[in-house]
Design a protein around this motif. Structure first.
Motif, PDB file in Angstrom:
ATOM      1  N   ARG A 125     -21.722  10.111  -7.178  1.00  0.00           N
ATOM      2  CA  ARG A 125     -21.021  10.402  -5.919  1.00  0.00           C
ATOM      3  C   ARG A 125     -19.798   9.502  -5.821  1.00  0.00           C
ATOM      4  NH1 ARG A 125     -25.500  11.494  -1.280  1.00  0.00           N
ATOM      5  NH2 ARG A 125     -26.892  12.780  -2.523  1.00  0.00           N
ATOM      6  N   VAL A 126     -18.695  10.060  -5.378  1.00  0.00           N
ATOM      7  CA  VAL A 126     -17.458   9.299  -5.180  1.00  0.00           C
ATOM      8  C   VAL A 126     -16.935   9.607  -3.785  1.00  0.00           C
ATOM      9  CG1 VAL A 126     -15.064   9.018  -5.918  1.00  0.00           C
ATOM     10  CG2 VAL A 126     -16.871   9.319  -7.637  1.00  0.00           C
ATOM     11  N   ASP A 127     -16.755   8.577  -2.990  1.00  0.00           N
ATOM     12  CA  ASP A 127     -16.077   8.743  -1.695  1.00  0.00           C
ATOM     13  C   ASP A 127     -14.803   7.919  -1.760  1.00  0.00           C
ATOM     14  OD1 ASP A 127     -18.046  10.366  -0.429  1.00  0.00           O
ATOM     15  OD2 ASP A 127     -19.275   8.586  -0.110  1.00  0.00           O
ATOM     16  N   LEU A 140     -16.136   4.108  -2.320  1.00  0.00           N
ATOM     17  CA  LEU A 140     -17.557   3.927  -2.643  1.00  0.00           C
ATOM     18  C   LEU A 140     -17.950   4.901  -3.740  1.00  0.00           C
ATOM     19  CD1 LEU A 140     -18.996   3.479   0.938  1.00  0.00           C
ATOM     20  CD2 LEU A 140     -19.422   1.886  -0.931  1.00  0.00           C
ATOM     21  N   ARG A 141     -18.677   4.401  -4.722  1.00  0.00           N
ATOM     22  CA  ARG A 141     -19.116   5.240  -5.834  1.00  0.00           C
ATOM     23  C   ARG A 141     -20.578   4.939  -6.128  1.00  0.00           C
ATOM     24  NH1 ARG A 141     -13.980   6.741  -8.959  1.00  0.00           N
ATOM     25  NH2 ARG A 141     -12.476   6.371  -7.301  1.00  0.00           N
ATOM     26  N   LEU A 142     -21.338   5.972  -6.347  1.00  0.00           N
ATOM     27  CA  LEU A 142     -22.785   5.800  -6.516  1.00  0.00           C
ATOM     28  C   LEU A 142     -23.257   6.422  -7.825  1.00  0.00           C
ATOM     29  CD1 LEU A 142     -25.468   6.447  -3.780  1.00  0.00           C
ATOM     30  CD2 LEU A 142     -25.717   7.498  -6.008  1.00  0.00           C
ATOM     31  N   SER A 491     -24.698   1.519  -5.280  1.00  0.00           N
ATOM     32  CA  SER A 491     -23.373   1.877  -4.783  1.00  0.00           C
ATOM     33  C   SER A 491     -22.395   0.778  -5.173  1.00  0.00           C
ATOM     34  CB  SER A 491     -23.468   2.008  -3.261  1.00  0.00           C
ATOM     35  OG  SER A 491     -22.238   2.359  -2.718  1.00  0.00           O
ATOM     36  N   ARG A 514     -20.375  14.448  -6.940  1.00  0.00           N
ATOM     37  CA  ARG A 514     -20.061  14.847  -5.564  1.00  0.00           C
ATOM     38  C   ARG A 514     -18.864  14.024  -5.114  1.00  0.00           C
ATOM     39  NH1 ARG A 514     -24.440  15.245  -0.661  1.00  0.00           N
ATOM     40  NH2 ARG A 514     -22.975  16.325   0.699  1.00  0.00           N
TER      41      ARG A 514
ATOM     42  N   THR B 458     -21.676   7.292   4.671  1.00  0.00           N
ATOM     43  CA  THR B 458     -21.044   8.338   3.882  1.00  0.00           C
ATOM     44  C   THR B 458     -21.987   8.766   2.750  1.00  0.00           C
ATOM     45  OG1 THR B 458     -19.075   8.812   2.555  1.00  0.00           O
ATOM     46  CG2 THR B 458     -19.829   6.544   2.563  1.00  0.00           C
ATOM     47  N   HIS B 459     -21.465   9.501   1.782  1.00  0.00           N
ATOM     48  CA  HIS B 459     -22.347  10.067   0.746  1.00  0.00           C
ATOM     49  C   HIS B 459     -22.730   9.052  -0.320  1.00  0.00           C
ATOM     50  CE1 HIS B 459     -21.561  13.911   2.576  1.00  0.00           C
ATOM     51  NE2 HIS B 459     -20.274  13.660   2.515  1.00  0.00           N
ATOM     52  N   ALA B 460     -21.789   8.169  -0.658  1.00  0.00           N
ATOM     53  CA  ALA B 460     -22.010   7.258  -1.786  1.00  0.00           C
ATOM     54  C   ALA B 460     -22.499   5.884  -1.338  1.00  0.00           C
ATOM     55  CB  ALA B 460     -20.727   7.123  -2.601  1.00  0.00           C
ATOM     56  N   MET B 461     -22.896   5.762  -0.067  1.00  0.00           N
ATOM     57  CA  MET B 461     -23.411   4.476   0.421  1.00  0.00           C
ATOM     58  C   MET B 461     -24.865   4.302  -0.005  1.00  0.00           C
ATOM     59  SD  MET B 461     -23.475   1.601   1.871  1.00  0.00           S
ATOM     60  CE  MET B 461     -21.781   1.460   2.441  1.00  0.00           C
ATOM     61  N   THR B 480     -25.880   9.986   3.504  1.00  0.00           N
ATOM     62  CA  THR B 480     -26.569  11.276   3.407  1.00  0.00           C
ATOM     63  C   THR B 480     -27.768  11.246   2.463  1.00  0.00           C
ATOM     64  OG1 THR B 480     -24.899  11.944   1.798  1.00  0.00           O
ATOM     65  CG2 THR B 480     -24.604  12.708   4.041  1.00  0.00           C
ATOM     66  N   MET B 481     -27.766  10.321   1.499  1.00  0.00           N
ATOM     67  CA  MET B 481     -28.902  10.262   0.571  1.00  0.00           C
ATOM     68  C   MET B 481     -30.190   9.835   1.287  1.00  0.00           C
ATOM     69  SD  MET B 481     -29.119   8.340  -3.130  1.00  0.00           S
ATOM     70  CE  MET B 481     -28.005   9.371  -4.084  1.00  0.00           C
TER      71      MET B 481
END
Lengths: 522, 522
Positions: A125-127, A140-142, A491, A514, B458-461, B480-481
């Motif tokens: 995931r990349v925000d 933020l990247r997961l 993250s 994502r 957010t999504h990647a947190m 969201t996770m």
């Protein structure tokens, strides 16, 4: 490959002062090599080496870890008849079954190899940052990373597919987790052959020996020491309810508790809907007996309980089952202990209030399981909780219910299951539609018009289910989703590209990912 | 909306014989309404109603469940100043913070509404049948379903964003799980106002009242009864380590164990890399004091420990921190109990061998927290495990290390953390690159060049991390996770289309979906 009887500790074979010998399942006699019983030092050394191997294994490029798994598969394939012959002697399972199980085991390893390369399990995931926002939004990247070293307990009933290189090991290695296997003492030679294949593949890949260890022994203390080792991060287990519960207790009592994925006990309810039963009572009876006696009933998905509605069709079904089961030969069970437990469990079932024997197969030696079908009515079943206990082996109970309301009542008080099955035709769908929500709550897999023994290794399989079918109903031990058990998310906030894991770097085009909430695929 | 002091049990307000009153955080005086202390009957009724509501909530169409969450958000927004004023009085937190937190809370609900409609959390998978294969391959389809009723424990330090309609509740409702909240006794009026908004939205959506209940009370027994209720399927908690561990024990001791998602304790190590420190010791010191004293230090991501290398730059940093902290005013803490615990924790820290006070802020009443920075050298830190204990509040310890090897040594023995931070410039990257793998193992979020207080929704947190930062490092409680915590997979085998869940039917085009292993998006 020669069997030496040694443990594999961190890539090296290691003997021990204390030993035990394998038993021939059919005769109950000991034979062959002396197997080294692992000591506490062996456990500790294996776990320490696994911790050291975590970095190298988990940071291996996806293609390289996939190649490693494929090499393990090729080396197990290459064991050929040596492996199946040894497994036959130790388990009493027939050759065709073991050849099939070997195919399943290597297919499973190759499927996980493909899965690593496919990359979805990383949940990338990349925000992107928004510096103009108040306050500024960070980048933020997961991704998910390997959880850590995994302890795997080999199962007696799948000497290949749920043992040393089985589903738990394959999914853990795929996730990047080193594995320490406690071999099942019922098939130590089979375990060593497979362990040798893995150890060779580890060495060939230039990975540290700690990626894989195999420990022999039958004591509870050995398993406890392994689960309690501080370097172990998760546990995979397939076996008895008592065994799984003990591991859960040990894991929860650690200074740092860890997850346990134990697949324990299930009676796999099968509901014969009335229109279907009217159409096919005889065929259903034959297929039922085939499923419950397959592999001497030693499957976790064995149909231990069948629900029908009282009446003429139900009587026909029972008559058909009695006829079919009379043809079932006695067959050797996996171990003398299992045969004994089956004998006492089925005797207790038969002696329960309201339970009658419908039919039985041929009787064999004390090491064999005799196929048996029992029946009782719904009220008797509801009156005795013990009737819902798993009897591991070829026995099953048909519960003849007064009406669909009683079927609902029984299913709603039932413990969690691996599977729940509906046999039905179109005219049954309205009644089935009210049962599906109950069955979803009850089990990990809902089956239509098939028997539960048969677990496809694929993406949409769930071999899991609410407690006590498993210790953790949020997971599966079969199929590609099994890899999710051995990872956790991390993250990275505002991390410079140079320090980011490669798949998360801008422009690397690793998929699926994502990005700002939108999923992109290759 | 008027505060009545009643519990919400299954959609209806319910009073009780025993009551307690809210406290004004600034004065410590009781004020206002009498709040009903929930009884065991209230717990049982709330859980029974939640079980009944599971079907209706979890089978609601995605768009309708999303609309319900958006309606909850709108109703909380509409509470406006009534809500923030009440929360100010109960928590002592300033207006701007609470207005911001209200925004975060409703934003979070809306994000989960979008997430339900986006559909990725369902993890849809379809593997088509292959009747030509030997044996024939069945059709298998997978989706995730709601786990069951969730018990949520409101947190004292986020009276809105981690309380009645906070992250745990939002993600559980999004997953389709009814929620029973145990309100934190430090903000009962705030809790009731938000509960009223949720209960109204439940009614407006035509959902059963059991979708949401709120129970007041301060006793451990109340929490225990809730976790032990057989209808509860999972627990969400943010609070102390002792509290989280107690809930984990209760959950593991149930006849049917359930998952606990407890966010407990973290000291959030921050590493000041040498080149960065040389460039910006003064700025780092100011930002450090800002982060550690923000919200009177009552954040789970407070920077409780900073690692530097001994030398001139480290001395400049400490001098800057001493100067900056002298300017920090005393401020009211959330409760008298928290203020007292902070006082004794920071006193103990200051009295530890080798620890010296670097500077402190203004002293206030016994209900206030006084900002404090301490320092010790690496050897002193390694010699005393107690120095790594969380002191909840505005205190932090700078550990001045001999060299990078000692920094590694400290990080490698540290317990699991929510965050780990690197302050660095390009010249530090080579040394930082060796630290990143250690920090990934240690924490759920690795941060570059920022301070950990600030958790983007957010999504990647990932707001999570290895034990004891959380009870379950495989999950996040923010972003969201978080929804993944409250679902489990179910597989449907050869199920007729009429009986399949709608998103899994052929041709429905629900995305994303993995078809025969290949992920497809809209």
């Amino acid at each position: 490959m020669t069997i030496t009887g040694e443990n594999f500790v961190a890539g090296a074979r290691r003997s021990a002062a204390e030993t035990f010998r394998a038993k021939d399942a059919a005769s109950g006699e000991e034979f062959g090599e002396a197997f080294a019983i692992a000591s506490e030092t062996d456990v500790s050394d294996a776990c320490a080496a696994a911790a050291t191997a975590l970095g190298p294994l988990s940071t291996l490029k996806a293609a390289d870890r996939a190649a490693f798994l494929r090499d393990v598969a090729a080396r197990i394939d290459a064991l050929g008849d040596t492996l199946t012959q040894r497994a036959m002697r130790e388990t009493g399972l027939p050759e065709a079954r073991l050849t099939g199980e070997r195919g399943r085991t290597v297919g499973q390893l190759r499927l996980f190899a493909d899965e690593i390369e496919q990359g979805g399990w990383l949940d990338l995931r990349v925000d992107h940052a928004d510096p103009a926002r108040t306050p500024p939004k960070p980048d933020l990247r997961l991704r998910k990373i390997a959880l850590g070293p995994v302890a795997v307990f080999g199962a007696s009933n799948f000497p290949l597919a749920f043992s040393v290189a089985g589903g738990d090991t394959a999914s853990a290695l795929a996730a990047g987790c080193p594995v320490v296997v406690k071999a099942h003492p019922a098939h130590p030679g089979t375990s060593e052959l497979v362990a040798g294949a893995i150890a060779e593949a580890v060495a060939a890949a230039g990975l540290p020996g700690g990626v894989f260890s195999l420990l022999h022994g039958a004591s509870n203390e050995l398993g406890e020491a392994l689960v309690k080792d501080p370097r172990i991060a998760a546990v995979g287990f397939t076996g008895s309810r008592a065994g799984g519960l003990a591991l859960m207790r040990h894991a929860a009592a650690r200074p740092v508790p860890i997850p346990v994925y134990a697949e324990m006990s299930s009676i796999n309810p099968v509901i014969l809907m009335p229109h279907k039963l009217a159409e096919a009572a005889g065929d259903l009876a034959k297929a039922y007996v085939g499923s419950l006696s397959m592999g001497v009933g030693q499957f976790c998905t064995n149909p231990g309980i069948v629900l029908t509605l009282a009446g003429h069709d139900s009587d026909r079904f029972l008559a058909g089952a009695a006829e079919a089961i009379a043809e079932v030969p006695a067959a050797t069970m996996l171990t003398g202990g299992i045969a004994q437990a089956f004998d006492s469990g089925s005797t207790k079932l038969g002696a329960s209030a309201g339970v009658r024997l419908i039919g039985a197969g041929a009787e064999g030696s004390s090491l064999c399981g005799r196929a048996q079908v029992y029946a009782c009515d719904g009220a008797a079943f509801l009156a005795d909780e013990g009737l819902a206990d798993e009897v591991f082996g070829p026995a099953s109970l048909v519960v003849v219910c007064d009406d669909m309301a009683q079927v609902h009542q029984i299913l709603e008080v039932m413990e969690g299951q691996l599977t729940a099955t509906l046999h039905m035709v179109k005219a049954d769908y309205p009644a089935a539609a009210t049962l599906v929500p109950v069955l979803e709550r009850l089990a990990g897999r809902v089956i239509a018009n098939a028997w539960p023994t048969g677990v496809e290794v694929t993406h949409a399989m769930v071999h899991g289910g609410p407690f006590p079918a498993t210790s953790d109903g949020r997971s599966t031990s079969v199929g590609t989703m099994a890899i999710d058990r051995f990872v956790r998310p991390v993250s990275y906030q505002d991390m410079p590209a140079e320090l980011l894991p490669r798949p998360l770097r801008e422009g690397v085009d690793w998929f699926p990912v994502r990005i700002d909430g939108k999923l992109k695929v290759r």
